[in-house]
Structure formats: structure tokens, C-alpha cells
Scaffold this motif. Sequence first.
Motif, PDB file in Angstrom:
ATOM      1  N   VAL A 124       0.842  -1.200   0.000  1.00 17.14           N
ATOM      2  CA  VAL A 124       0.000   0.000   0.000  1.00 17.14           C
ATOM      3  C   VAL A 124       0.879   1.252   0.000  1.00 17.14           C
ATOM      4  CG1 VAL A 124      -1.653   1.345   1.366  1.00 17.14           C
ATOM      5  CG2 VAL A 124      -2.007  -1.096   1.054  1.00 17.14           C
ATOM      6  N   TYR A 125       1.924   1.234   0.823  1.00 17.77           N
ATOM      7  CA  TYR A 125       2.841   2.387   0.863  1.00 17.77           C
ATOM      8  C   TYR A 125       3.527   2.575  -0.493  1.00 17.77           C
ATOM      9  CZ  TYR A 125       6.055   5.783   2.835  1.00 17.77           C
ATOM     10  OH  TYR A 125       6.747   6.935   3.101  1.00 17.77           O
ATOM     11  N   TYR A 126       3.952   1.467  -1.086  1.00 16.64           N
ATOM     12  CA  TYR A 126       4.558   1.532  -2.420  1.00 16.64           C
ATOM     13  C   TYR A 126       3.541   2.078  -3.430  1.00 16.64           C
ATOM     14  CZ  TYR A 126       5.966   0.008  -7.034  1.00 16.64           C
ATOM     15  OH  TYR A 126       6.249  -0.021  -8.376  1.00 16.64           O
ATOM     16  N   GLY A 127       2.278   1.655  -3.316  1.00 13.09           N
ATOM     17  CA  GLY A 127       1.237   2.136  -4.223  1.00 13.09           C
ATOM     18  C   GLY A 127       0.997   3.625  -4.082  1.00 13.09           C
ATOM     19  N   ILE A 128       1.061   4.128  -2.858  1.00  8.78           N
ATOM     20  CA  ILE A 128       0.898   5.565  -2.634  1.00  8.78           C
ATOM     21  C   ILE A 128       2.031   6.318  -3.312  1.00  8.78           C
ATOM     22  CG2 ILE A 128       0.960   7.371  -0.863  1.00  8.78           C
ATOM     23  CD1 ILE A 128      -0.504   5.397   0.992  1.00  8.78           C
ATOM     24  N   ASP A 129       3.263   5.866  -3.085  1.00  8.41           N
ATOM     25  CA  ASP A 129       4.414   6.529  -3.713  1.00  8.41           C
ATOM     26  C   ASP A 129       4.371   6.427  -5.235  1.00  8.41           C
ATOM     27  OD1 ASP A 129       5.582   7.557  -1.466  1.00  8.41           O
ATOM     28  OD2 ASP A 129       7.037   5.926  -1.218  1.00  8.41           O
ATOM     29  N   ASP A 130       3.992   5.258  -5.745  1.00 15.36           N
ATOM     30  CA  ASP A 130       3.932   5.052  -7.192  1.00 15.36           C
ATOM     31  C   ASP A 130       2.895   5.963  -7.835  1.00 15.36           C
ATOM     32  OD1 ASP A 130       4.599   3.676  -9.665  1.00 15.36           O
ATOM     33  OD2 ASP A 130       2.626   2.714  -9.466  1.00 15.36           O
ATOM     34  N   THR A 131       1.724   6.056  -7.228  1.00 17.28           N
ATOM     35  CA  THR A 131       0.681   6.920  -7.779  1.00 17.28           C
ATOM     36  C   THR A 131       1.093   8.380  -7.690  1.00 17.28           C
ATOM     37  OG1 THR A 131      -1.039   5.330  -7.225  1.00 17.28           O
ATOM     38  CG2 THR A 131      -1.755   7.582  -7.574  1.00 17.28           C
ATOM     39  N   PHE A 132       1.759   8.759  -6.618  1.00 13.73           N
ATOM     40  CA  PHE A 132       2.203  10.143  -6.480  1.00 13.73           C
ATOM     41  C   PHE A 132       3.257  10.495  -7.531  1.00 13.73           C
ATOM     42  CE2 PHE A 132       4.720  13.566  -4.521  1.00 13.73           C
ATOM     43  CZ  PHE A 132       3.711  14.499  -4.336  1.00 13.73           C
ATOM     44  N   GLU A 133       4.167   9.561  -7.779  1.00 14.60           N
ATOM     45  CA  GLU A 133       5.246   9.820  -8.733  1.00 14.60           C
ATOM     46  C   GLU A 133       4.799   9.681 -10.186  1.00 14.60           C
ATOM     47  OE1 GLU A 133       8.351  10.866  -8.024  1.00 14.60           O
ATOM     48  OE2 GLU A 133       7.794  10.914  -5.905  1.00 14.60           O
TER      49      GLU A 133
END
Length: 160
Positions: A27-36
Motif C-alpha cells: 500500500v505504501y509503495y502504491g501511494i508513492d507510485d501513484t504520487f510519482e
Amino acid sequence: MKNYKFLYLFWLLPLSFLFLIGQQGLVYYGIDDTFENGTSYTAEVVDFDLKQIAAQTNGYIILRFETKTGEEIERKLSLPIEMAGELQQIRVVPIRYNPGGWQEILLLPTIETQKNLVWTNALMAFVALLITLAIAITAHRFANKKLSEEQEELVFERID
């Protein structure tokens, strides 16, 4: 009695907490991925509702926005109370949208709250992992000890 072998099933609890830690990492990776890698849009808040049931408060928000290709997207997102307070008075929300990502829609006003919730959930799962790991090791040793002992056979005698 060989029922002590069922104590080995206690290992499923630490495994489940390990799974939760991994899931929170994704989930944390998904947040960063969507932000980037996501595309910025402004979404209209179609509906916003908070529900309070006993001591638990949660809610949802329905967002509608149009992508650059002209596709209109409407999504219902659940909101914990920590995030709902920040979005209560907003009618247009800046978002990042990454179709097919682990976290498709990211609400920009609540990104830090979202990350903090993920860290809190992962930390609680880690503490639970440590506790259940200690209990599982104790249960494993106990089961090994009981299963390696000679079991005396019970003999029932009928006395008339």
C-alpha cells in the motif's frame, strides 16, 4: 493423546501478521507510485458521508473527474475518520490518478495522513508479530515436549 500436534497451527497467526506487514508495504509503495507516476486531476465531490456506529466513525467519498482522454470516472472511496476531517468542507479535491496501480486514486490533501496510517498499521502488525512469534515458539516447544514423551495407555477396568 496426540492432540498436541494441533498446537503447531498457532504458527498461522504470526504468518498472518507477516502477510499484513507485506500488504501495508505494498500500500505504501502504491501511494508513492501513484504520487510519482500518476496524472494530476481535480475531482468533484459528488457525495460525502460520515457514519458513526457506537465508538467507530468512518465514511466514504464519491469522486467524479474526467481524464485527458475524455473518459468520465466516478469512484467511491472509503475514508477513515482521520482523513474525513480534512475533506469535510472541500467540494473540489486535487487528486493523482494512476490507472491499474496498486493505489489508483490518491487524494493530495490527505497524502501525509494516508502515509502515517500505513506506518501505524504496519507498526501495530509488527508488534503483534513479535508477540505471537514468542507465543508460537513457546507452543511449539511445548508440543514437541509432549509429543516426544511416552504416552501411557489408559486402560479401563470394569469392577462389578
